[in-house]
Design a protein around this motif. Sequence first.
Motif, PDB file in Angstrom:
ATOM      1  N   THR A 224      30.840  36.011  40.248  1.00 22.99           N
ATOM      2  CA  THR A 224      32.182  35.999  39.660  1.00 22.99           C
ATOM      3  C   THR A 224      33.180  36.678  40.593  1.00 22.99           C
ATOM      4  N   LYS A 225      32.792  37.806  41.148  1.00 25.21           N
ATOM      5  CA  LYS A 225      33.661  38.537  42.075  1.00 25.21           C
ATOM      6  C   LYS A 225      33.963  37.689  43.319  1.00 25.21           C
ATOM      7  N   LEU A 226      32.949  37.059  43.874  1.00 23.13           N
ATOM      8  CA  LEU A 226      33.142  36.247  45.077  1.00 23.13           C
ATOM      9  C   LEU A 226      34.021  35.030  44.804  1.00 23.13           C
ATOM     10  N   VAL A 227      33.837  34.395  43.653  1.00 25.96           N
ATOM     11  CA  VAL A 227      34.668  33.246  43.287  1.00 25.96           C
ATOM     12  C   VAL A 227      36.122  33.688  43.120  1.00 25.96           C
ATOM     13  N   HIS A 228      36.340  34.811  42.459  1.00 21.23           N
ATOM     14  CA  HIS A 228      37.695  35.333  42.275  1.00 21.23           C
ATOM     15  C   HIS A 228      38.342  35.625  43.623  1.00 21.23           C
TER      16      HIS A 228
END
Length: 204
Positions: free
Chosen positions: A175-179
Amino acid sequence: RIVRNARRAGKLFFAPLDPPTTLRGPMKNIVYFDLETQKSADEVGGWGNIRRMGMSVGVTYSTARGGYQIYGERQVNDLIEELRRADLVVGFNIERFDYEVLQGHNEFFDYSQLNTLDLLVDLMKTLPHRLSLDSIATASLGIEKTADGMQALRWFKEGRLMDIAEYCCYDVKVTKLVHEFGQANRQVHYHNKFGAKLSVPVKW
């Protein structure tokens, strides 16, 4: 690899996988969040009863802390307090699912008071259909989830909470990487049902 380095007061503290995020302007505490449940929708009488599912494990990544923190069911209120202190909470489908699960543990939890960026909700403002986090991560970053929610449910019944915690940590990392990919590129990619790679603009 996520490394377990301490166990205090029922909480597990993890060494960071990534250095703290550097943001322009004043440092904000972005908290990335995900949880897994004890029961499936079928076990509680359908998706209208999400609050009955119960949290098995919740995981956050705080950019201020620069690392992950894992919460068990007994630490739900500690998890809620971390979310309340965040400048921004980021997750995927957390408004319609994760927050509902937390309300089942604490009826006074009012997520409307949180500053939330639900990536799925934001994407559905542009797209006429839902996307999975896995579809976006695979197309944008070339990575895939390590398990799924049904596997996490089986692990809970087997008492394998550490397996759930590792899986949930990885979901938070994705989720962090996608954001961050969306912030940097002003778009994310996804695969449609025919396998074609498409893009959608974002303003994260």
